[in-house]
Design a protein around this motif. Structure first.
Motif, mmCIF file in Angstrom:
data_model
loop_
_atom_site.group_PDB
_atom_site.id
_atom_site.type_symbol
_atom_site.label_atom_id
_atom_site.label_comp_id
_atom_site.label_asym_id
_atom_site.label_seq_id
_atom_site.Cartn_x
_atom_site.Cartn_y
_atom_site.Cartn_z
ATOM 1 N N GLN A 154 -6.517 5.596 -12.629
ATOM 2 C CA GLN A 154 -6.374 4.947 -11.323
ATOM 3 C C GLN A 154 -7.632 4.998 -10.453
ATOM 4 O O GLN A 154 -7.716 4.322 -9.439
ATOM 5 C CB GLN A 154 -5.196 5.534 -10.564
ATOM 6 N N GLY B 88 4.600 2.980 -11.198
ATOM 7 C CA GLY B 88 3.983 4.055 -10.423
ATOM 8 C C GLY B 88 3.582 3.599 -9.035
ATOM 9 O O GLY B 88 3.821 4.292 -8.039
ATOM 10 N N ALA B 89 2.993 2.415 -8.938
ATOM 11 C CA ALA B 89 2.601 1.869 -7.640
ATOM 12 C C ALA B 89 3.841 1.582 -6.784
ATOM 13 O O ALA B 89 3.849 1.835 -5.579
ATOM 14 C CB ALA B 89 1.776 0.606 -7.830
ATOM 15 N N ASN C 115 5.261 4.775 -5.421
ATOM 16 C CA ASN C 115 4.412 5.232 -4.331
ATOM 17 C C ASN C 115 4.771 4.513 -3.024
ATOM 18 O O ASN C 115 4.912 5.148 -1.978
ATOM 19 C CB ASN C 115 2.937 5.015 -4.691
ATOM 20 N N ALA D 129 8.361 5.655 -1.898
ATOM 21 C CA ALA D 129 8.340 7.021 -1.355
ATOM 22 C C ALA D 129 7.700 7.038 0.028
ATOM 23 O O ALA D 129 8.179 7.734 0.937
ATOM 24 C CB ALA D 129 7.585 7.952 -2.308
ATOM 25 N N THR D 130 6.642 6.258 0.199
ATOM 26 C CA THR D 130 5.973 6.189 1.503
ATOM 27 C C THR D 130 6.902 5.593 2.553
ATOM 28 O O THR D 130 6.934 6.061 3.698
ATOM 29 C CB THR D 130 4.668 5.374 1.391
ATOM 30 N N MET E 81 -0.567 -1.100 1.274
ATOM 31 C CA MET E 81 0.132 0.093 1.748
ATOM 32 C C MET E 81 0.227 0.089 3.269
ATOM 33 O O MET E 81 1.276 0.424 3.833
ATOM 34 C CB MET E 81 -0.567 1.357 1.256
ATOM 35 N N ASN F 13 -3.670 8.733 -0.233
ATOM 36 C CA ASN F 13 -3.754 7.894 -1.426
ATOM 37 C C ASN F 13 -5.175 7.789 -1.971
ATOM 38 O O ASN F 13 -5.365 7.686 -3.183
ATOM 39 C CB ASN F 13 -3.212 6.493 -1.127
#
Length: 148
Positions: free
Chosen positions: A92, A27-28, A31, A34-35, A107, A63
């Motif tokens: 989360q 999942g991370a 993310n 996608a970013t 990120m 986020n």
């Protein structure tokens, strides 16, 4: 200590993140990927010097807002699962505060690195290269665990 037995709010080392279930790492990773893809779309549209920093702010707000909102409902009866039992969606928002600082820094790195790269070479091949590097870096705890 068995790191997988630690509860989310007991995390005190970066290495604790290596004990999440594979689906949490996935999942991370999704993310981050996608970013990077959205950054590839956004970066060429803005030449202003402040644009990458503003984009980081937008990404981090997107986020962290769900985390902040979900934390409003936490109280002393909140149940904290162990690292090995964590659910990506359900849990989360239950980390120690420092984990969000580390995740935000990670990120921000990927946003700024991809923005810089895409400012130099904006091509599908470069996007693919960034995605491969980001995948290997962010999913490495799972890949290394499977090897070992």
């Amino acid at each position: 200590m068995n790191h997988s037995a630690k509860k989310l709010n007991e995390m005190n080392r970066l290495s604790d993140m290596g004990h999440f279930p594979a689906v949490v790492n996935a999942g991370a990773t999704v993310n981050v990927l996608a970013t990077i893809c959205v950054t590839w779309l956004v970066a060429p549209r803005f030449a202003e010097p402040f644009a990458p920093v503003m984009w980081v702010a937008v990404v981090l707000a997107a986020n962290l807002l769900p985390v902040v909102l979900r934390r409003l409902g936490m109280d002393e009866e909140t149940v904290y699962p162990t690292l090995g039992e964590m659910d990506f969606v359900r849990d989360q928002h239950k980390f120690s505060d420092w984990v969000y600082v580390a995740a935000s820094a990670n990120m921000a790195f990927w946003v700024l690195a991809s923005w810089a790269v895409f400012s130099l070479v904006h091509s599908g091949a470069m996007l693919a290269g960034m995605l491969v590097v980001a995948f290997l870096a962010t999913f490495s705890p799972v890949l290394l665990r499977r090897r070992g």
